[in-house]
Design an enzyme around this catalytic site. Structure first.
Site, PDB file in Angstrom:
ATOM      1  N   LYS A  79       0.848  -1.206   0.000  1.00 43.42           N
ATOM      2  CA  LYS A  79       0.000   0.000   0.000  1.00 43.42           C
ATOM      3  C   LYS A  79       0.879   1.251   0.000  1.00 43.42           C
ATOM      4  O   LYS A  79       1.904   1.287   0.692  1.00 43.42           O
ATOM      5  CB  LYS A  79      -0.909  -0.032   1.239  1.00 43.42           C
ATOM      6  N   SER A 163      -9.997   2.362   2.846  1.00 45.54           N
ATOM      7  CA  SER A 163      -9.052   3.037   1.989  1.00 45.54           C
ATOM      8  C   SER A 163      -8.109   2.092   1.243  1.00 45.54           C
ATOM      9  O   SER A 163      -7.496   2.486   0.253  1.00 45.54           O
ATOM     10  CB  SER A 163      -8.206   4.004   2.823  1.00 45.54           C
ATOM     11  N   SER A 187     -10.475   0.174   7.144  1.00 42.53           N
ATOM     12  CA  SER A 187      -9.844   0.163   5.820  1.00 42.53           C
ATOM     13  C   SER A 187      -9.169  -1.127   5.374  1.00 42.53           C
ATOM     14  O   SER A 187      -8.735  -1.209   4.228  1.00 42.53           O
ATOM     15  CB  SER A 187      -8.819   1.289   5.733  1.00 42.53           C
TER      16      SER A 187
HETATM   17  N1  GLN Z   1     -13.460   4.904   6.130  1.00 43.88           N
HETATM   18  C1  GLN Z   1     -12.900   5.389   7.347  1.00 43.88           C
HETATM   19  C2  GLN Z   1     -12.449   6.809   7.183  1.00 43.88           C
HETATM   20  O1  GLN Z   1     -12.633   7.341   6.135  1.00 43.88           O
HETATM   21  C3  GLN Z   1     -11.760   4.529   7.774  1.00 43.88           C
HETATM   22  C4  GLN Z   1     -10.555   4.706   6.958  1.00 43.88           C
HETATM   23  C5  GLN Z   1      -9.412   3.867   7.416  1.00 43.88           C
HETATM   24  O2  GLN Z   1      -9.601   2.876   8.131  1.00 43.88           O
HETATM   25  N2  GLN Z   1      -8.220   4.268   7.058  1.00 43.88           N
HETATM   26  O3  GLN Z   1     -11.929   7.407   8.067  1.00 43.88           O
END
Ligand code: GLN
Length: 496
Positions: A79, A163, A187
């Protein structure tokens, strides 16, 4: 030769040791698959074929000498939130345009030290803020799965979750054997659920956060996305471990998780929290949940109704804590130290011009919210209160652990949705994490495992939540679900 990209990580590992193919051949098969798929899926934001082939060459030499390390020659994707030494790392933000770190994230280093091969950097939501990978400066990732409507394949592009959307799409489309990912509010688990892959967020402190671009430091954790439960167990073992460079990383031995997967769930106490039966939960998601309960029961677990009364406050509290920490973490992007600089008439003007041009809309929204809730007049009313709610959420789980060993819930309220369907409505997007954020707020481990297909033929996942540092039990229970769900289909290669 058979298509090597279709192997699981465990199969590829065994095949390499048995000399059925070489690490170079395996790596070349992935490079070819990525070249064909990436123009359609946009899962990788950078490919590093020379780097991968050099690592594969070293692996082949070690394999020939019988000196294979645990992940020798296994190609994975990384990532773009993980810093890579001398290799562009952007967190998929314009503000880190062409940033080449002078250090390697510990989790990545652990993988390379174990012999893994890096194929490239994977797309994600900008600074990991999002649930659909639509906030990336490199554009969205396409989910390799397509839905079927009225008996016909519908060509609407679906999101791969976020994400870690590049990680989930790449694993699902066989563009790597496994991938690194991070999870601040869901995410790892949500994208895994939307792509038919396995994703585990370990206990806070299990993996080092050193060298991972920070979003919300008290919630961020690294973990793998993989094709199977066994593969995720193998990967986590070699990502995790104590690191003195991260003061929140815990000095505890990392168990051999792979040895856990076959242990079954006889006598395991599984909790089913009533508060997760939220308003508007679709019949399909509820049916999947009931199926999961039946599978675990059939395998010898006992099922217990439990209550986690503060669940409904988790999402609102998360959207105070996470933006607060993000506004503080992202203050370092000032146009002086990293990446992009847009010169202004003086220093303040340079800061402003750089941040205006470098950050996307969602990131700006979070910085504004975070700065507001941390400001002198509002700190007590918002940030401090959210921290208290966080303690109550953790206490709910602490109480539950006296009655159960693991908690079972759906991973997401719905299967993959189309591009743009939720992007215009932040609240609708935030609700994607309704079942996953509690786990980050409480610092617990959680795994998503594919459990079935929706009426439209797209993947859906179940989540298991465990006690602190009890990832082993999650792998045991997840393996039972994987066995019961049967061999999960792979998306048709419509891009080939
Ligand atoms: N979807 C959540 C956010 O936008 C979690 C994102 C994540 O876990 N990095 O904050």
């Amino acid at each position: 030769m058979t298509d090597l990209t279709k192997l699981t990580l465990a199969e590829a590992r065994d095949g390499l040791v048995a000399k059925k193919f070489s690490a170079t051949e395996l790596t070349q098969a992935f490079i070819k698959a990525i070249d064909a798929a990436n123009p359609h899926l946009n899962a990788y934001v950078l490919t590093t074929p020379e780097h991968a082939l050099a690592q594969a060459k070293t692996s082949d030499e070690r394999l020939a000498k019988g000196e294979a390390r645990p992940l020798e020659g296994l190609p994975i994707g990384n990532k773009d939130l993980f810093c890579t030494y001398g290799i562009r790392t952007t967190a998929c933000s314009r503000i880190l345009d062409d940033f080449k770190p002078r250090y390697e994230a510990t989790v990545g280093q652990n993988l390379w030290d174990a012999g893994a091969v890096m194929l490239g950097k994977l797309n994600n939501d900008e600074f990991a803020m999002g649930s659909s990978n639509e906030t990336s400066a490199f554009g969205p990732v396409v989910n390799p799965w397509r839905r079927t409507r009225g008996g016909k394949v519908d060509n609407t592009k679906l999101v791969p979750g976020g994400s870690s959307g590049g990680s989930s799409a790449a694993v699902s489309a066989n563009l790597c054997l496994g991938a690194t990912a991070t999870d601040t509010g869901g995410s790892i688990r949500q994208p895994a659920a939307l792509t038919g892959t396995v994703g585990i967020k370990p206990t806070y402190g299990r993996c080092s956060r050193w060298g991972i671009v920070a979003f919300a430091s008290s919630l961020d954790q690294a973990g793998p996305i993989a094709k199977t439960v066994r593969d995720s167990a193998i990967m986590l073992r070699h990502m995790a471990g104590y690191d003195p460079k991260d003061s929140t990383c815990v000095d505890m031995p990392v168990p051999n998780y792979e040895a856990e997967v076959a242990r079954g769930v006889k006598g395991l106490r599984v909790g089913v929290p009533k508060e997760y039966r939220v308003d508007g939960m679709s019949a399909e998601v509820d049916a999947l949940w009931q199926k999961g309960i039946a599978w675990l029961k059939d395998a010898g677990a006992t099922i217990h109704d439990i209550s986690l009364p503060h669940t409904k406050y988790a999402l609102p509290a998360y959207y105070i804590v996470a933006p607060a920490e993000c506004s503080s973490n992202l203050a370092r992007y000032d146009g002086v130290r990293y990446g992009l600089r847009v010169p202004g008439k003086d220093l303040i003007d340079t800061y402003e011009a750089t941040r205006e041009a470098g950050f996307g809309k969602e990131v700006k929204r979070r910085v504004l919210i975070g700065t507001y809730v941390l400001s002198a007049g509002y700190y007590d009313a918002y940030y401090l209160k959210a921290q208290k709610v966080r303690t109550l959420i953790k206490r709910d789980f602490d109480n539950a652990w006296s009655d159960v060993d693991v908690v079972l819930t759906p991973t997401t309220p719905s299967p993959a949705f189309g591009f743009g369907e939720k992007a215009g409505d932040p609240i609708a997007m935030y609700l994607e994490d309704i079942f996953t954020v509690t786990v980050n707020m409480a610092g617990l481990p959680g795994i998503s495992v594919p459990a079935g297909l929706s009426g439209e033929g797209t993947p859906m996942g179940l989540q298991l939540i465990g006690k602190p540092f009890d990832e082993g039990t999650l792998f045991r229970a997840a393996q039972v679900i994987e066995n019961a769900a049967g061999r999960f289909p792979v998306p048709e290669r419509w891009w080939a």
